[in-house]
Design a protein around this motif. Structure first.
Motif, PDB file in Angstrom:
ATOM      1  N   GLU A 151      -2.753   8.126  -7.236  1.00 52.60           N
ATOM      2  CA  GLU A 151      -3.701   7.086  -6.821  1.00 52.60           C
ATOM      3  C   GLU A 151      -3.125   5.699  -7.070  1.00 52.60           C
ATOM      4  OE1 GLU A 151      -5.594  10.863  -7.429  1.00 52.60           O
ATOM      5  OE2 GLU A 151      -4.454   9.616  -8.864  1.00 52.60           O
ATOM      6  N   GLU A 152      -2.445   5.529  -8.206  1.00 46.81           N
ATOM      7  CA  GLU A 152      -1.839   4.243  -8.517  1.00 46.81           C
ATOM      8  C   GLU A 152      -0.692   3.923  -7.563  1.00 46.81           C
ATOM      9  OE1 GLU A 152      -2.657   3.895 -13.320  1.00 46.81           O
ATOM     10  OE2 GLU A 152      -0.917   5.013 -12.599  1.00 46.81           O
TER      11      GLU A 152
ATOM     12  N   GLN B 192      -0.512   4.794  -4.505  1.00 50.39           N
ATOM     13  CA  GLN B 192      -1.117   4.394  -3.238  1.00 50.39           C
ATOM     14  C   GLN B 192      -1.668   2.979  -3.311  1.00 50.39           C
ATOM     15  OE1 GLN B 192      -0.701   6.144  -0.663  1.00 50.39           O
ATOM     16  NE2 GLN B 192      -1.945   5.045   0.819  1.00 50.39           N
TER      17      GLN B 192
END
Length: 260
Positions: free
Chosen positions: A33-34, A36
């Motif tokens: 997620e980071e 992205q």
């Protein structure tokens, strides 16, 4: 005119205000997620009105820009090659290429390797540049490859400037390799050259704004404003251990019997 992709065989005739390498950390200490958020943040910053305006206000009105991802000493993956950007269409086209690619996390963190690869790109420019700048982002200290100070000093000696975007965030699988004073590590061990600077990111919400601000400063050739402080007496700066990342890795390897 938009973005002009420049092959390395092109004649070196066009001059830009700055040749800027975006070296982006994709080590597994960051979560998917980071990674992205990081990619989207770079794309948004590159295509922002503030960055486009900074490009247009330059002496030549154009910059050379390229981006690659890095992790361990041998991992480098080019996302967008050298491109001359001089207007909003060009910046948007570059940003779209950034978004069209996918990121996959890799083992270890070699800031020295990232600097070495960035230096090679800047030493073989397909155009002329008034300034050559390496923009390093990362969430941990060097723990693979050569000591980071050796790579930094070699790049600075070659006339390049290294700026840092330390990601002082939490998350990802490698939190045990994080250090609390990563911003100071970047100041003392990573950045170098005239007017070099660090812009820390303490929360991922800050990331797009931090990248945009950093790009505007790098394109304009200026540094963040720091209030002047007049000290009553001079105090020598305490030594800083620029091998802290390597020592953390060695300690973890011995503790958990890793074979490499």
């Amino acid at each position: 005119m938009g973005a002009v992709a420049i092959p390395f065989s092109a004649e070196a005739g066009e001059r830009v205000d700055v040749a800027l390498v975006l070296a982006v950390d994709v080590s597994r200490s960051m979560s998917p997620e980071e990674l992205q958020i990081q990619r989207k943040g770079y794309a948004a910053a590159i295509a922002s009105p503030e960055v486009v305006r900074a490009i247009e206000l330059g002496a030549h009105g154009r910059i050379g820009l390229m981006m690659f991802e890095w992790a361990n000493d041998t991992h480098i993956r080019e996302i967008v090659g050298w491109t001359i950007i001089e207007d909003r269409d060009g910046a948007t086209e570059f940003a779209d290429k950034v978004l069209a690619d996918s990121t996959f996390g890799q083992r270890r963190t070699s800031i020295s390797g990232a600097i070495r690869h960035a230096t090679a790109f800047l030493e073989d420019l397909p155009f002329e540049a008034d300034r050559r700048v390496i923009d390093i982002s990362g969430d941990g200290p060097n723990n693979h490859g050569a000591p980071v100070t050796l790579a930094r000093d070699a790049a600075v000696e070659s006339g390049m400037v290294i700026n840092g975007l330390p990601l002082m965030t939490t998350g990802g699988a490698g939190f045990q390799f994080n250090i609390k004073d990563l911003d100071e590590y970047y100041r003392r061990c990573v950045i170098g050259g005239p007017a070099s600077f660090v812009i820390p990111v303490n929360n991922w919400v800050q990331f797009p704004d931090a990248v945009r601000r950093k790009l505007v400063l790098e394109i304009g050739g200026v540094v963040p404003h720091v209030p002047s402080v007049i000290k009553a007496q001079f105090t020598p700066q305490e030594p800083y251990d620029c091998l802290i990342g390597e020592k953390i890795w060695r300690q973890m390897r011995e503790q958990y019997f890793w074979d490499q």
